[in-house]
Design a protein around this motif. Structure first.
Motif, PDB file in Angstrom:
ATOM      1  N   ILE A 136      50.888  42.002  -8.067  1.00  0.00           N
ATOM      2  CA  ILE A 136      51.615  41.773  -6.818  1.00  0.00           C
ATOM      3  C   ILE A 136      50.726  41.060  -5.807  1.00  0.00           C
ATOM      4  O   ILE A 136      51.136  40.084  -5.158  1.00  0.00           O
ATOM      5  CB  ILE A 136      52.110  43.106  -6.234  1.00  0.00           C
ATOM      6  CG1 ILE A 136      53.065  43.796  -7.206  1.00  0.00           C
ATOM      7  CG2 ILE A 136      52.811  42.884  -4.892  1.00  0.00           C
ATOM      8  CD1 ILE A 136      53.448  45.206  -6.783  1.00  0.00           C
ATOM      9  N   ARG A 137      49.484  41.521  -5.688  1.00  0.00           N
ATOM     10  CA  ARG A 137      48.586  40.942  -4.684  1.00  0.00           C
ATOM     11  C   ARG A 137      48.184  39.514  -5.037  1.00  0.00           C
ATOM     12  O   ARG A 137      48.149  38.631  -4.170  1.00  0.00           O
ATOM     13  CB  ARG A 137      47.348  41.827  -4.536  1.00  0.00           C
ATOM     14  CG  ARG A 137      47.622  43.084  -3.716  1.00  0.00           C
ATOM     15  CD  ARG A 137      46.389  43.919  -3.547  1.00  0.00           C
ATOM     16  NE  ARG A 137      46.574  44.936  -2.517  1.00  0.00           N
ATOM     17  CZ  ARG A 137      45.802  45.991  -2.365  1.00  0.00           C
ATOM     18  NH1 ARG A 137      44.769  46.176  -3.174  1.00  0.00           N
ATOM     19  NH2 ARG A 137      46.037  46.874  -1.400  1.00  0.00           N
ATOM     20  N   ASP A 138      47.875  39.271  -6.300  1.00  0.00           N
ATOM     21  CA  ASP A 138      47.430  37.935  -6.700  1.00  0.00           C
ATOM     22  C   ASP A 138      48.515  36.882  -6.500  1.00  0.00           C
ATOM     23  O   ASP A 138      48.234  35.740  -6.115  1.00  0.00           O
ATOM     24  CB  ASP A 138      47.013  37.936  -8.180  1.00  0.00           C
ATOM     25  CG  ASP A 138      45.671  38.620  -8.403  1.00  0.00           C
ATOM     26  OD1 ASP A 138      45.048  39.029  -7.398  1.00  0.00           O
ATOM     27  OD2 ASP A 138      45.263  38.753  -9.566  1.00  0.00           O
ATOM     28  N   LEU A 139      49.767  37.249  -6.769  1.00  0.00           N
ATOM     29  CA  LEU A 139      50.872  36.289  -6.702  1.00  0.00           C
ATOM     30  C   LEU A 139      51.685  36.406  -5.422  1.00  0.00           C
ATOM     31  O   LEU A 139      52.609  35.619  -5.226  1.00  0.00           O
ATOM     32  CB  LEU A 139      51.806  36.493  -7.903  1.00  0.00           C
ATOM     33  CG  LEU A 139      51.197  36.378  -9.299  1.00  0.00           C
ATOM     34  CD1 LEU A 139      52.269  36.592 -10.361  1.00  0.00           C
ATOM     35  CD2 LEU A 139      50.530  35.017  -9.478  1.00  0.00           C
ATOM     36  N   ASP A 155      64.086  36.817 -11.441  1.00  0.00           N
ATOM     37  CA  ASP A 155      63.171  35.922 -10.743  1.00  0.00           C
ATOM     38  C   ASP A 155      61.794  36.557 -10.590  1.00  0.00           C
ATOM     39  O   ASP A 155      60.764  35.894 -10.770  1.00  0.00           O
ATOM     40  CB  ASP A 155      63.764  35.579  -9.376  1.00  0.00           C
ATOM     41  CG  ASP A 155      62.837  34.758  -8.514  1.00  0.00           C
ATOM     42  OD1 ASP A 155      62.621  33.582  -8.841  1.00  0.00           O
ATOM     43  OD2 ASP A 155      62.321  35.297  -7.512  1.00  0.00           O
ATOM     44  N   PHE A 156      61.757  37.838 -10.272  1.00  0.00           N
ATOM     45  CA  PHE A 156      60.501  38.578 -10.104  1.00  0.00           C
ATOM     46  C   PHE A 156      59.665  38.504 -11.381  1.00  0.00           C
ATOM     47  O   PHE A 156      58.474  38.180 -11.350  1.00  0.00           O
ATOM     48  CB  PHE A 156      60.853  40.025  -9.765  1.00  0.00           C
ATOM     49  CG  PHE A 156      59.696  40.900  -9.380  1.00  0.00           C
ATOM     50  CD1 PHE A 156      59.249  40.949  -8.078  1.00  0.00           C
ATOM     51  CD2 PHE A 156      59.081  41.708 -10.320  1.00  0.00           C
ATOM     52  CE1 PHE A 156      58.198  41.787  -7.710  1.00  0.00           C
ATOM     53  CE2 PHE A 156      58.028  42.541  -9.976  1.00  0.00           C
ATOM     54  CZ  PHE A 156      57.587  42.580  -8.664  1.00  0.00           C
ATOM     55  N   GLY A 157      60.303  38.780 -12.527  1.00  0.00           N
ATOM     56  CA  GLY A 157      59.589  38.741 -13.794  1.00  0.00           C
ATOM     57  C   GLY A 157      59.214  37.342 -14.237  1.00  0.00           C
ATOM     58  O   GLY A 157      58.127  37.111 -14.789  1.00  0.00           O
ATOM     59  N   LEU A 158      60.103  36.387 -14.016  1.00  0.00           N
ATOM     60  CA  LEU A 158      59.819  35.005 -14.403  1.00  0.00           C
ATOM     61  C   LEU A 158      58.625  34.444 -13.642  1.00  0.00           C
ATOM     62  O   LEU A 158      57.796  33.725 -14.212  1.00  0.00           O
ATOM     63  CB  LEU A 158      61.051  34.127 -14.165  1.00  0.00           C
ATOM     64  CG  LEU A 158      62.194  34.295 -15.160  1.00  0.00           C
ATOM     65  CD1 LEU A 158      63.473  33.664 -14.622  1.00  0.00           C
ATOM     66  CD2 LEU A 158      61.829  33.673 -16.506  1.00  0.00           C
ATOM     67  N   ARG A 159      58.510  34.779 -12.381  1.00  0.00           N
ATOM     68  CA  ARG A 159      57.354  34.310 -11.610  1.00  0.00           C
ATOM     69  C   ARG A 159      56.062  34.902 -12.163  1.00  0.00           C
ATOM     70  O   ARG A 159      55.020  34.223 -12.211  1.00  0.00           O
ATOM     71  CB  ARG A 159      57.521  34.666 -10.134  1.00  0.00           C
ATOM     72  CG  ARG A 159      58.443  33.714  -9.381  1.00  0.00           C
ATOM     73  CD  ARG A 159      58.467  34.025  -7.906  1.00  0.00           C
ATOM     74  NE  ARG A 159      59.312  35.166  -7.614  1.00  0.00           N
ATOM     75  CZ  ARG A 159      59.087  36.031  -6.628  1.00  0.00           C
ATOM     76  NH1 ARG A 159      58.016  35.915  -5.863  1.00  0.00           N
ATOM     77  NH2 ARG A 159      59.918  37.033  -6.412  1.00  0.00           N
ATOM     78  N   ALA A 160      56.110  36.163 -12.560  1.00  0.00           N
ATOM     79  CA  ALA A 160      54.908  36.794 -13.107  1.00  0.00           C
ATOM     80  C   ALA A 160      54.534  36.196 -14.453  1.00  0.00           C
ATOM     81  O   ALA A 160      53.372  35.836 -14.690  1.00  0.00           O
ATOM     82  CB  ALA A 160      55.130  38.301 -13.241  1.00  0.00           C
TER      83      ALA A 160
END
Length: 273
Positions: A136-139, A155-160
């Motif tokens: 969470i912090r890095d992205l 979207d949350f998972g795809l970004r990660a």
């Protein structure tokens, strides 16, 4: 636990039913599913803690035995895992989540792995998952509140996953989440609009155009072949307004006109397409 703008009497009823050691975070207005989780995530990050990860869940999720333990074991086994999620009853119908901009998010049938085995996926099943603090912090990985509800977890998972973090499904860590009771008009609107938004974000204008064409054709097809479950005044109107608002770039909560009109609720299984 977050309360997302409930009426005072319903909030009081919720408080009476909670264990004493559960903190209820009251949010004055309805910020949607992702917005409420963002409030909790920011509180968690601001607190001094050595916890490497936390669990996020919808209000109606029912983890089976060992589910949480298996997810925790997966997170502790590999520091490159940013998100870990359970399967959804692999015993009867094993599937894993997949995404393409044109076809959208969907479940792919597969062979289930052994209990505790991990399968790399592009996003997590929405009902329950563990997320790592450093990811969470890095992205700066928070839920995009433009979705309001339905699609923000994809979207949350795809970004990660696209940033290089592992997103894994853990076999044997099973949850039950049989369905939802929601206004069909509002669901049709949010689900439709947000699927188009995902196509644009991850596929660009061409993919979004193809997705919009398939979206329109499928809407007409369902209205013609199944008039009982897909009514013009609910499904048709919601999908039409979804397409219009997507083309206008309007996101966030559903329009007030739809919210006032869409009060009838319908039971839908979560695996419905």
């Amino acid at each position: 636990m977050a309360d997302n703008g409930s009426e005072p009497e319903k909030r009081a009823q919720l408080r009476r039913g909670l264990p004493q050691d559960v903190e209820l975070v009251e949010i004055p207005e309805n910020r949607g599913f992702g917005g409420a989780l963002n409030v909790l995530l920011r509180r968690w990050l601001a607190e001094p803690s050595e916890d490497e990860f936390c669990f996020l869940a919808s209000h109606d999720v029912m983890p089976r035995n060992d589910c949480m333990e298996l997810l925790a074991e997966a997170m502790l086994s590999d520091a490159s895992i940013g998100i870990a999620c359970p399967d959804q009853d692999a015993e009867s119908s094993p599937v894993y989540p997949h995404f393409s901009p044109v076809r959208g998010p969907r479940s792919i049938r597969c062979q289930a792995g052994k209990k505790g085995e991990q399968k790399d996926v592009v996003f997590a099943n929405a009902t329950l998952f563990a997320v790592r603090r450093r990811c969470i912090r890095d992205l700066d990985l928070f839920f995009d509140e433009r979705f309001f509800c339905y699609g923000e977890e994809y979207d949350f998972g795809l970004r990660a996953s696209r940033a290089g973090w592992r997103v894994v499904l853990v076999w044997g860590a099973t949850v039950d989440n049989p369905g939802r009771v929601a206004p069909s008009l509002i669901y049709s609107y949010l689900h439709g609009r947000n699927s188009l938004f995902l196509a644009l974000r991850y596929g660009g204008p061409i993919a979004a155009g193809l997705r919009a064409s398939l979206f329109l054709l499928n809407t007409v097809r369902l209205l013609c072949i199944d008039t009982k479950n897909y009514r013009v005044g609910e499904f048709g109107l919601g999908r039409a307004r979804a397409l219009i608002d997507f083309l206008r770039g309007r996101y966030g909560p559903p329009p007030a006109s739809l919210s006032l009109r869409g009060r009838a609720v319908t039971w839908r299984p979560y695996r419905e397409g």
